[in-house]
Structures are given as structure tokens and as C-alpha cells.
Design a protein around this motif. Structure first.
Motif, PDB file in Angstrom:
ATOM      1  N   LEU A  99      43.992 -16.912 -27.336  1.00 35.07           N
ATOM      2  CA  LEU A  99      43.758 -15.538 -27.774  1.00 35.07           C
ATOM      3  C   LEU A  99      44.531 -14.543 -26.915  1.00 35.07           C
ATOM      4  N   TRP A 100      44.454 -14.721 -25.595  1.00 32.05           N
ATOM      5  CA  TRP A 100      45.072 -13.752 -24.701  1.00 32.05           C
ATOM      6  C   TRP A 100      46.582 -13.870 -24.639  1.00 32.05           C
ATOM      7  N   THR A 101      47.145 -15.008 -25.005  1.00 31.58           N
ATOM      8  CA  THR A 101      48.601 -15.131 -24.987  1.00 31.58           C
ATOM      9  C   THR A 101      49.240 -14.766 -26.327  1.00 31.58           C
ATOM     10  N   SER A 102      48.425 -14.540 -27.347  1.00 24.82           N
ATOM     11  CA  SER A 102      48.991 -14.137 -28.631  1.00 24.82           C
ATOM     12  C   SER A 102      49.398 -12.661 -28.573  1.00 24.82           C
ATOM     13  N   ASP A 103      50.469 -12.317 -29.278  1.00 21.67           N
ATOM     14  CA  ASP A 103      50.990 -10.947 -29.225  1.00 21.67           C
ATOM     15  C   ASP A 103      50.489 -10.071 -30.361  1.00 21.67           C
ATOM     16  N   GLY A 104      49.909 -10.654 -31.381  1.00 19.96           N
ATOM     17  CA  GLY A 104      49.598  -9.891 -32.577  1.00 19.96           C
ATOM     18  C   GLY A 104      48.346  -9.049 -32.513  1.00 19.96           C
ATOM     19  N   TRP A 105      47.529  -9.175 -31.480  1.00 21.28           N
ATOM     20  CA  TRP A 105      46.251  -8.476 -31.446  1.00 21.28           C
ATOM     21  C   TRP A 105      46.232  -7.442 -30.318  1.00 21.28           C
ATOM     22  N   PRO A 106      45.590  -6.304 -30.547  1.00 22.60           N
ATOM     23  CA  PRO A 106      45.491  -5.298 -29.478  1.00 22.60           C
ATOM     24  C   PRO A 106      44.603  -5.812 -28.333  1.00 22.60           C
ATOM     25  N   VAL A 107      44.854  -5.319 -27.146  1.00 22.88           N
ATOM     26  CA  VAL A 107      44.125  -5.765 -25.956  1.00 22.88           C
ATOM     27  C   VAL A 107      42.637  -5.431 -26.063  1.00 22.88           C
ATOM     28  N   GLU A 108      42.303  -4.276 -26.622  1.00 23.21           N
ATOM     29  CA  GLU A 108      40.892  -3.901 -26.770  1.00 23.21           C
ATOM     30  C   GLU A 108      40.145  -4.909 -27.630  1.00 23.21           C
ATOM     31  N   LEU A 109      40.753  -5.362 -28.709  1.00 20.79           N
ATOM     32  CA  LEU A 109      40.124  -6.338 -29.582  1.00 20.79           C
ATOM     33  C   LEU A 109      39.971  -7.683 -28.879  1.00 20.79           C
ATOM     34  N   LYS A 110      40.974  -8.074 -28.123  1.00 21.92           N
ATOM     35  CA  LYS A 110      40.886  -9.325 -27.358  1.00 21.92           C
ATOM     36  C   LYS A 110      39.731  -9.269 -26.373  1.00 21.92           C
ATOM     37  N   LEU A 111      39.587  -8.136 -25.697  1.00 22.37           N
ATOM     38  CA  LEU A 111      38.510  -7.978 -24.729  1.00 22.37           C
ATOM     39  C   LEU A 111      37.149  -8.016 -25.417  1.00 22.37           C
TER      40      LEU A 111
END
Length: 68
Positions: A21-33
Motif C-alpha cells: 500500500l505504502w509503495t504504490s503511487d496511485g493513492w494519496p498519502v492521507e488515504l494510505k494513512l
């Protein structure tokens, strides 16, 4: 032994999923968190009570084994 192995495998899969999840580029950081925190909370709600009940049951069984 089997329980520890299963728990280790489960934790490994969860960690690998979070790394993915954290190494993917397609998602915003807020959503990852948010997803990471939601996932951690969900696993805590499931695993912590299960662990507590298993420890309680083991202690109760030990006490019953001691008492005649």
C-alpha cells in the motif's frame, strides 16, 4: 506451535500488504494513512480480546489442574 506459525504468517501477510500500500503511487498519502490506521484498529479489536480470552482460559485450566 501451529498457532504461533499461523499468527506469524498472518502478521507477515499484513505487513506485506501495508508495504504494498505504502509503495504504490496511485493513492494519496492521507488515504494510505487512514487505511493503515483503520486496519490496525480492526486487527486490534479482533486479536486483543481473543488473546485475552485465551490467556484467561489457560490460567483457568491450570488452576483446575492444581485443585483436586
Amino acid at each position: 506451535m501451529k498457532t504461533r506459525l499461523a499468527l506469524g504468517a498472518l502478521m507477515t501477510l499484513i505487513i506485506l500488504a501495508h508495504i504494498g500500500l505504502w509503495t504504490s503511487d496511485g493513492w494519496p498519502v492521507e488515504l494510505k494513512l487512514r487505511l493503515t490506521l483503520l486496519n490496525a484498529l480492526g486487527w486490534a479489536v479482533i486479536l486483543l480480546p481473543a488473546y485475552g480470552v485465551s490467556r484467561w482460559l489457560a490460567a483457568r485450566e491450570r488452576r483446575e489442574d492444581r485443585d483436586p
